[in-house]
Design an enzyme around this catalytic site. Structure first.
Site, PDB file in Angstrom:
ATOM      1  N   GLU A  15       5.664  -3.635  -5.087  1.00  0.00           N
ATOM      2  CA  GLU A  15       6.348  -3.070  -3.910  1.00  0.00           C
ATOM      3  C   GLU A  15       7.168  -1.824  -4.223  1.00  0.00           C
ATOM      4  O   GLU A  15       7.677  -1.685  -5.332  1.00  0.00           O
ATOM      5  CB  GLU A  15       7.349  -4.098  -3.367  1.00  0.00           C
ATOM      6  CG  GLU A  15       6.885  -4.894  -2.196  1.00  0.00           C
ATOM      7  CD  GLU A  15       6.718  -4.110  -0.902  1.00  0.00           C
ATOM      8  OE1 GLU A  15       7.256  -2.989  -0.795  1.00  0.00           O
ATOM      9  OE2 GLU A  15       6.050  -4.634   0.003  1.00  0.00           O
ATOM     10  N   ALA A  56       2.102  -3.946   5.498  1.00  0.00           N
ATOM     11  CA  ALA A  56       2.489  -4.150   6.901  1.00  0.00           C
ATOM     12  C   ALA A  56       1.721  -3.217   7.822  1.00  0.00           C
ATOM     13  O   ALA A  56       1.827  -3.316   9.042  1.00  0.00           O
ATOM     14  CB  ALA A  56       3.987  -3.906   7.050  1.00  0.00           C
ATOM     15  N   LEU A 112       0.830  -1.219   0.000  1.00  0.00           N
ATOM     16  CA  LEU A 112       0.000   0.000   0.000  1.00  0.00           C
ATOM     17  C   LEU A 112       0.859   1.262   0.000  1.00  0.00           C
ATOM     18  O   LEU A 112       0.849   2.048  -0.946  1.00  0.00           O
ATOM     19  CB  LEU A 112      -0.924  -0.030   1.225  1.00  0.00           C
ATOM     20  CG  LEU A 112      -1.811   1.185   1.431  1.00  0.00           C
ATOM     21  CD1 LEU A 112      -2.820   1.332   0.301  1.00  0.00           C
ATOM     22  CD2 LEU A 112      -2.548   1.070   2.772  1.00  0.00           C
TER      23      LEU A 112
HETATM   24  P1  B16 Z   1       1.369   1.082  10.767  1.00  0.00           P
HETATM   25  P2  B16 Z   1       3.481  -0.975   3.622  1.00  0.00           P
HETATM   26  C1  B16 Z   1       4.244  -0.079   6.016  1.00  0.00           C
HETATM   27  O1  B16 Z   1       3.296  -0.162   5.001  1.00  0.00           O
HETATM   28  C2  B16 Z   1       4.994   1.242   5.930  1.00  0.00           C
HETATM   29  O2  B16 Z   1       5.784   1.279   4.759  1.00  0.00           O
HETATM   30  C3  B16 Z   1       5.893   1.378   7.121  1.00  0.00           C
HETATM   31  O3  B16 Z   1       6.603   2.602   7.077  1.00  0.00           O
HETATM   32  C4  B16 Z   1       5.029   1.311   8.387  1.00  0.00           C
HETATM   33  O4  B16 Z   1       5.826   1.429   9.554  1.00  0.00           O
HETATM   34  C5  B16 Z   1       4.288  -0.014   8.390  1.00  0.00           C
HETATM   35  O5  B16 Z   1       3.497  -0.117   7.227  1.00  0.00           O
HETATM   36  C6  B16 Z   1       3.391  -0.164   9.620  1.00  0.00           C
HETATM   37  O6  B16 Z   1       2.383   0.800   9.547  1.00  0.00           O
HETATM   38  O7  B16 Z   1       2.143   1.788  11.829  1.00  0.00           O
HETATM   39  O8  B16 Z   1       0.314   1.945  10.110  1.00  0.00           O
HETATM   40  O9  B16 Z   1       0.828  -0.240  11.221  1.00  0.00           O
HETATM   41  O10 B16 Z   1       4.578  -0.275   2.875  1.00  0.00           O
HETATM   42  O11 B16 Z   1       3.801  -2.404   3.990  1.00  0.00           O
HETATM   43  O12 B16 Z   1       2.125  -0.803   2.989  1.00  0.00           O
HETATM   44 MG    MG Z   2       5.550   0.189   0.825  1.00  0.00          MG
END
Ligand code: B16
Ligand code: MG
Length: 224
Positions: free
Chosen positions: A176, A122, A15
């Site tokens: 990604e 994540a 995302l």
């Molecule tokens: P949250 P992705 C990740 O999203 C982000 O890139 C990362 O910077 C962030 O710490 C992580 O999600 C957790 O996010 O604090 O909102 O649970 O790139 O895997 O979509």
């Molecule tokens: Mg990402």
């Protein structure tokens, strides 16, 4: 590469940094926390946090400032919550205008052509972000990061992203922006599509410089 374009049945999407640029909002919120803790901020640290879970991100920041032993678990959770509250306040201001260039058209095209879509973010805030972007309908299948044992670069989240679609990993393209995410896709046995810097994402099966160039036509050209 063994997989042919005709074998592809599904797409597993990251995302942040792919569909929308929440990476900037994450970065700003972490930067603010780092400042308040007296940890100096730099681009390498900011980039290294992409795709990394909330608590692992906090650990990386504390380590960068040699402060990993200064806080107990409860205090660490409080710090992560503080960051998240600031981040969520920014997410709540998002609209469909925050979808990255070309991504809405790409998702529409995938849906029209019958590809299955799942989300392998994540972020525990992913459902909220999708809602703000008015894209929740496109992703009925979201892997819940709360149920994961390991974060990216472990393949678990991408393995589950194919599983929820009832597809073989080899029938899926993982999309990604982060090096840790590309590693996860490769280890899951999916075709990896990286968006961003070709050197940073050198491990990807194909790299696009930006979201606007990610189209089925261009993917077909690269995959053959
Ligand atoms: P949250 P992705 C990740 O999203 C982000 O890139 C990362 O910077 C962030 O710490 C992580 O999600 C957790 O996010 O604090 O909102 O649970 O790139 O895997 O979509
Ligand atoms: Mg990402």
């Amino acid at each position: 590469m063994m997989t042919k374009f005709a074998d592809i049945k599904g797409f597993v999407f990251d995302l942040d940094g792919v569909i929308t640029d929440t990476s900037v909002l994450h970065g700003n919120a972490w930067h603010q926390l780092a400042d308040s803790l007296g940890v100096s901020w730099n681009d390498d640290l900011a980039n290294g946090l992409k795709g990394i879970s909330r608590m692992d991100s906090l650990e990386m920041i504390l380590k960068a400032g040699h402060k990993e032993n200064d806080y107990n678990q409860e205090q660490k959770v409080a710090l992560a919550t503080q960051k998240n509250d600031n981040y969520v306040a920014e997410v709540n201001k998002m609209t469909p205008a925050n979808i990255l260039p070309g991504m809405k058209a790409f998702l529409d095209d995938l849906r029209a052509k019958g590809y299955q879509l799942s989300l392998a973010s994540a972020s525990k805030n992913a459902p909220r972000v999708l809602d703000k972007l008015q894209l929740a309908d496109y992703f009925p299948k979201v892997v819940d990061p709360a149920n994961l044992t390991h974060g990216k670069p472990d393949p678990e989240i991408y393995t589950k992203g194919a599983q929820v679609l009832n597809l073989d990993p080899a029938q899926c393209i993982g999309v990604e922006d982060a090096a840790a995410g590309v590693q996860a896709i490769n280890a899951a046995g999916e075709v990896s599509l990286g968006i961003g810097d070709a050197h940073e994402l050198a491990a990807a099966d194909m790299v696009f410089a930006d979201t606007a160039s990610v189209t089925l036509e261009n993917i077909a050209k690269k995959l053959g």
